[in-house]
Write a protein that holds these residues in place. Structure first.
Motif, short mmCIF file in Angstrom:
data_model
loop_
_atom_site.label_atom_id
_atom_site.label_comp_id
_atom_site.label_asym_id
_atom_site.label_seq_id
_atom_site.Cartn_x
_atom_site.Cartn_y
_atom_site.Cartn_z
N ILE A 197 0.77 -1.15 0.29
CA ILE A 197 -0.19 -0.16 0.24
C ILE A 197 0.99 1.43 -0.37
CG2 ILE A 197 -1.41 1.67 1.05
CD1 ILE A 197 -2.68 -1.29 2.71
N ALA A 198 0.77 2.20 -0.72
CA ALA A 198 0.94 3.15 -0.92
C ALA A 198 0.44 4.80 -0.45
CB ALA A 198 1.73 3.86 -2.45
N GLU A 199 1.04 5.57 0.67
CA GLU A 199 0.13 6.74 0.98
C GLU A 199 1.13 8.00 0.38
OE1 GLU A 199 -2.25 6.14 4.75
OE2 GLU A 199 -0.37 4.73 4.42
N THR A 215 15.27 11.67 2.50
CA THR A 215 15.72 10.51 3.14
C THR A 215 14.81 9.45 2.48
OG1 THR A 215 14.06 11.24 4.82
CG2 THR A 215 16.17 12.48 4.96
N VAL A 216 15.91 8.41 3.18
CA VAL A 216 14.76 7.35 3.09
C VAL A 216 14.62 6.45 4.39
CG1 VAL A 216 15.10 4.35 2.37
CG2 VAL A 216 15.29 6.61 0.81
N CYS A 217 14.16 5.92 4.68
CA CYS A 217 14.16 5.45 6.17
C CYS A 217 12.48 3.55 6.18
CB CYS A 217 13.56 5.84 7.17
SG CYS A 217 12.06 6.99 7.74
N LYS A 218 12.91 2.66 7.47
CA LYS A 218 12.34 2.07 7.51
C LYS A 218 11.55 2.37 8.60
CE LYS A 218 13.33 -2.12 8.85
NZ LYS A 218 13.91 -3.59 8.35
N LEU A 249 14.44 -1.39 -0.40
CA LEU A 249 13.43 -1.25 0.87
C LEU A 249 12.47 -2.16 1.26
CD1 LEU A 249 14.21 -1.09 3.83
CD2 LEU A 249 13.31 1.51 3.59
N VAL A 250 11.41 -0.98 0.47
CA VAL A 250 9.85 -2.17 0.14
C VAL A 250 10.64 -3.07 0.13
CG1 VAL A 250 8.17 -1.92 -1.99
CG2 VAL A 250 10.01 0.37 -1.21
N HIS A 251 11.55 -3.75 -1.15
CA HIS A 251 11.12 -5.09 -1.20
C HIS A 251 11.36 -6.30 0.33
CE1 HIS A 251 10.68 -6.81 -5.58
NE2 HIS A 251 11.72 -5.65 -5.26
N ILE A 252 12.37 -5.46 1.00
CA ILE A 252 12.29 -6.48 1.89
C ILE A 252 11.44 -6.61 3.24
CG2 ILE A 252 15.18 -7.01 1.50
CD1 ILE A 252 16.03 -5.00 4.00
N LEU A 253 10.96 -5.68 3.34
CA LEU A 253 9.76 -5.16 4.55
C LEU A 253 9.13 -6.66 4.81
CD1 LEU A 253 7.87 -2.28 2.92
CD2 LEU A 253 9.97 -3.01 4.55
N GLU A 254 9.13 -6.29 6.01
CA GLU A 254 7.94 -7.59 6.56
C GLU A 254 6.44 -7.03 6.54
OE1 GLU A 254 8.87 -10.50 7.53
OE2 GLU A 254 11.33 -10.28 6.63
N PRO A 255 5.73 -8.00 6.99
CA PRO A 255 4.60 -7.68 7.41
C PRO A 255 4.05 -6.35 8.01
CG PRO A 255 4.51 -10.02 6.84
CD PRO A 255 5.78 -9.95 7.23
N THR A 256 3.27 -5.51 7.72
CA THR A 256 3.71 -4.21 8.68
C THR A 256 4.47 -3.45 8.87
OG1 THR A 256 3.29 -4.66 11.20
CG2 THR A 256 1.56 -6.04 9.87
N GLU A 257 5.55 -2.98 8.15
CA GLU A 257 6.41 -2.54 8.00
C GLU A 257 6.09 -1.90 7.08
OE1 GLU A 257 10.16 -4.39 10.04
OE2 GLU A 257 10.26 -5.09 7.62
N ARG A 258 7.27 -0.95 7.33
CA ARG A 258 6.82 0.27 5.86
C ARG A 258 7.96 1.35 5.84
NH1 ARG A 258 4.15 4.79 8.34
NH2 ARG A 258 5.23 4.64 11.14
N ALA A 259 8.08 1.53 4.73
CA ALA A 259 9.27 2.13 3.95
C ALA A 259 9.29 3.98 3.89
CB ALA A 259 9.90 1.42 2.50
N VAL A 273 6.36 9.71 0.67
CA VAL A 273 5.69 8.72 0.15
C VAL A 273 5.32 7.84 1.06
CG1 VAL A 273 7.72 7.69 -1.26
CG2 VAL A 273 5.09 6.63 -1.91
N THR A 274 5.16 6.80 1.38
CA THR A 274 4.88 6.04 2.31
C THR A 274 4.38 4.94 1.96
OG1 THR A 274 5.00 7.12 3.90
CG2 THR A 274 4.17 4.96 4.89
N VAL A 275 5.40 3.54 2.25
CA VAL A 275 5.12 1.95 1.17
C VAL A 275 4.66 1.19 3.04
CG1 VAL A 275 5.41 0.36 -0.30
CG2 VAL A 275 5.73 2.75 -0.71
N THR A 276 3.54 0.91 2.49
CA THR A 276 3.64 -0.40 3.78
C THR A 276 3.30 -1.75 2.95
OG1 THR A 276 2.35 0.48 5.45
CG2 THR A 276 2.47 -1.17 5.64
N ARG A 277 4.10 -2.98 3.59
CA ARG A 277 2.90 -4.27 2.94
C ARG A 277 2.60 -4.60 3.90
NH1 ARG A 277 5.73 -8.01 0.32
NH2 ARG A 277 7.41 -6.66 -0.49
#
Length: 288
Positions: A197-199, A215-218, A249-259, A273-277
């Motif tokens: 999901i992207a917001e 900046t990029v963060c998890k 970073l998006v590729h390696i997200l675990e469920p509910t984690e966000r990039a 932009v915030t992407v959540t798995r």
């Protein structure tokens, strides 16, 4: 809010040319992949986009050689794009003692990088070039996901970056003399799907932002600043490298984690932009 799935992400950074003639470190299969057809109007940026688009593994089911036409959308986010080709035409005209004529422009303008990519990969969806300065990576991603959400395409090809001609280097030094310019373009496949999901959030600050930053963060679920890892800052002009780091970073997200990818322009404009798995057992639902 957009739902999607992320395919292969690749980066080509053949430089550093920083406006100098020729590129060192080109991949050994460069000419084999892109050929030389149309080189009169193809600059280094266009060739780099073609190399990535033609050489990437096509997980959408279409062959990269254009043998199967698709409804793919191509979105290129760039600050300078293929302006080097136009500058070259202007220099050549000046050398011949001519003023520019309309005869110089039809091929040069219609053969922009996005058009070259669309034609070569057999894409029949939308094709666009986005220039939003420092915010370009976020805005280009928003456009690519919009094409999926509106069901105009099942696949969006996203290309973000720049290859700097001498004129582009001179232009950047006028605005941000201390900001480095590395050549590079990132290519990614975005698919219709429900894994992510992207917001998006766009705005402008009351006061100018000091400098140019991305900046990029998890982060974990909840959204509080305390839940965020230390952000990695990308102060360089080219958005290709922050985009690559963010999508990796998006590729390696675990469920509910966000990039989170956040951009701030010197004039105070900002975009995030915030992407959540999603949870592995989440119920698929349409994008809102």
């Amino acid at each position: 809010m957009f739902e999607f799935s992320l395919g292969q992400v690749t980066l080509c950074a053949p430089g550093p040319t920083n406006g100098t003639a020729g590129q060192e470190g080109l991949p050994p299969d460069w000419q084999e992949v892109i050929g030389t057809a149309g080189d009169q109007f193809r600059d280094a940026f266009t060739r780099t986009c073609l190399y990535l688009a033609l050489g990437a593994a096509d997980t959408s089911g279409a062959r990269a050689n254009g043998g199967t036409r698709t409804d793919d959308t191509v979105v290129i986010g760039t600050e300078y794009g293929n302006t080097a080709a136009l500058a070259r035409l202007q220099r050549h005209a000046a050398e011949k003692g001519k003023l520019l004529s309309a005869q110089y422009f039809p091929n040069a303008t219609s053969s922009s990088a996005s058009a070259f990519v669309n034609l070569r990969v057999g894409a029949t969806g939308r094709n666009m070039t986005i220039n939003a300065g420092v915010l370009t990576p976020v805005v280009a991603l928003w456009q690519a996901l919009s094409a999926l959400e509106r069901e105009r395409s099942d696949v969006s090809r996203l290309l973000v970056g720049d290859v700097y001609a001498p004129e582009a280097v001179a232009d950047t030094q006028r605005e941000t003399p201390d900001v480095p310019c590395r050549d590079g373009v990132t290519h990614a496949y975005l698919h219709a799907g429900t894994e992510l999901i992207a917001e998006f959030d766009f705005g402008a600050a009351d006061e100018p932002h000091p400098g140019l930053t991305r900046t990029v963060c998890k982060a974990v679920s909840g959204g509080a600043d305390a839940d965020r890892a230390a952000p990695v800052a990308f102060a360089e002009r080219n958005g290709a490298f922050a985009t690559r780091a963010f999508l990796d970073l998006v590729h390696i997200l675990e469920p509910t984690e966000r990039a989170v990818l956040e951009s701030h322009a010197p004039d105070g404009r900002h975009a995030r932009v915030t992407v959540t798995r999603q949870q592995a057992n989440s119920t698929a639902r349409g994008a809102l």
